[in-house]
Motif scaffolding. Structure first.
Motif, PDB file in Angstrom:
ATOM      1  N   ASP A 110      -3.324  -6.452  -2.884  1.00  0.00           N
ATOM      2  CA  ASP A 110      -3.689  -5.863  -1.600  1.00  0.00           C
ATOM      3  C   ASP A 110      -4.992  -6.459  -1.070  1.00  0.00           C
ATOM      4  O   ASP A 110      -5.131  -6.707   0.134  1.00  0.00           O
TER       5      ASP A 110
ATOM      6  N   THR B 149       0.824  -1.197   0.000  1.00  0.00           N
ATOM      7  CA  THR B 149       0.000   0.000   0.000  1.00  0.00           C
ATOM      8  C   THR B 149       0.857   1.245   0.000  1.00  0.00           C
ATOM      9  O   THR B 149       2.008   1.233   0.404  1.00  0.00           O
TER      10      THR B 149
ATOM     11  N   ALA C 126      -4.848   3.287   1.200  1.00  0.00           N
ATOM     12  CA  ALA C 126      -5.037   2.659  -0.109  1.00  0.00           C
ATOM     13  C   ALA C 126      -6.332   3.210  -0.674  1.00  0.00           C
ATOM     14  O   ALA C 126      -7.055   3.948   0.009  1.00  0.00           O
TER      15      ALA C 126
END
Length: 208
Positions: A169, A2, A76
């Motif tokens: 992610d 991130t 993020a």
């Protein structure tokens, strides 16, 4: 994986920060933007026999968003954070199903894997058949036959439109792992579509 994201006005991130300060309209805007794609993602991950569970899990995702509104930090993109919540809840649910000895029924019982789905004979070009309802049905069926991790990677990348780094992610996996899942998913889809329709290539593929 991130990195710090600077929110701009009317972005998802800015709306979430506003919601954390008490702006209910910001939450309604976020919900309107993401409810459709998120619900489809949850439903397609759980399968045809678990619609009620999918609805409950979908609601739980948004409850988690509500519960974390004041703690939200822009580390993020909002949709990456949102789908990571959904991913974690899906993993928990799949473990519960496995513990109960259940499995995800992803295709209708009356539609076996070997069923042939015809393509209209008057299609002039193969690329146009991507929009044909029969091919769409075949693609959906073949996606549902993928193993869960490959199906999730494919849906996040090619349907939800996430970049590979975002997929990493969301599912909390290394880039090479995600690339491998996507590569196997595309290979399985090509084989499945060839069996059903005779088509050997998927149009409009994104780079993995």
């Amino acid at each position: 994986m991130t990195q710090k994201i600077e929110p701009h006005m009317d972005t998802d991130e800015a709306l979430m920060l506003d919601y954390g300060k008490g702006d209910q309209a910001a939450f309604r805007a976020l919900y309107a933007r993401h409810k459709g794609p998120l619900y489809r993602y949850v439903c397609r991950q759980l399968g045809t026999n678990h619609h009620s569970t999918a609805q409950e899990l979908f609601q739980e995702v948004w409850l988690r968003v509500i519960d974390n509104r004041t703690r939200y930090k822009v580390e993020a993109k909002f949709n990456t954070w949102l789908y990571r919540i959904a991913h974690n809840l899906l993993i928990d649910e799949q473990r519960k199903l496995a513990a109960r000895g259940e499995h995800l029924s992803l295709v209708n019982d009356e539609q076996g894997e070997s069923d042939h789905i015809p393509i209209a004979s008057n299609q002039a070009h193969q690329e146009n058949t991507l929009h044909n309802k029969y091919l769409q049905q075949a693609i959906k069926h073949c996606v549902e036959l993928l193993v869960p991790q490959q199906r999730e990677a494919f849906l996040l990348r090619h349907e939800a439109g996430f970049e590979p780094s975002q997929v990493c992610d969301i599912v909390e996996a290394k880039p090479e792992t995600v690339k491998t899942r996507l590569r196997y998913a595309m290979s399985q889809l090509r084989e499945c579509l060839q069996r059903k329709t005779g088509i050997t290539e998927l149009g409009g593929e994104r780079q993995v």
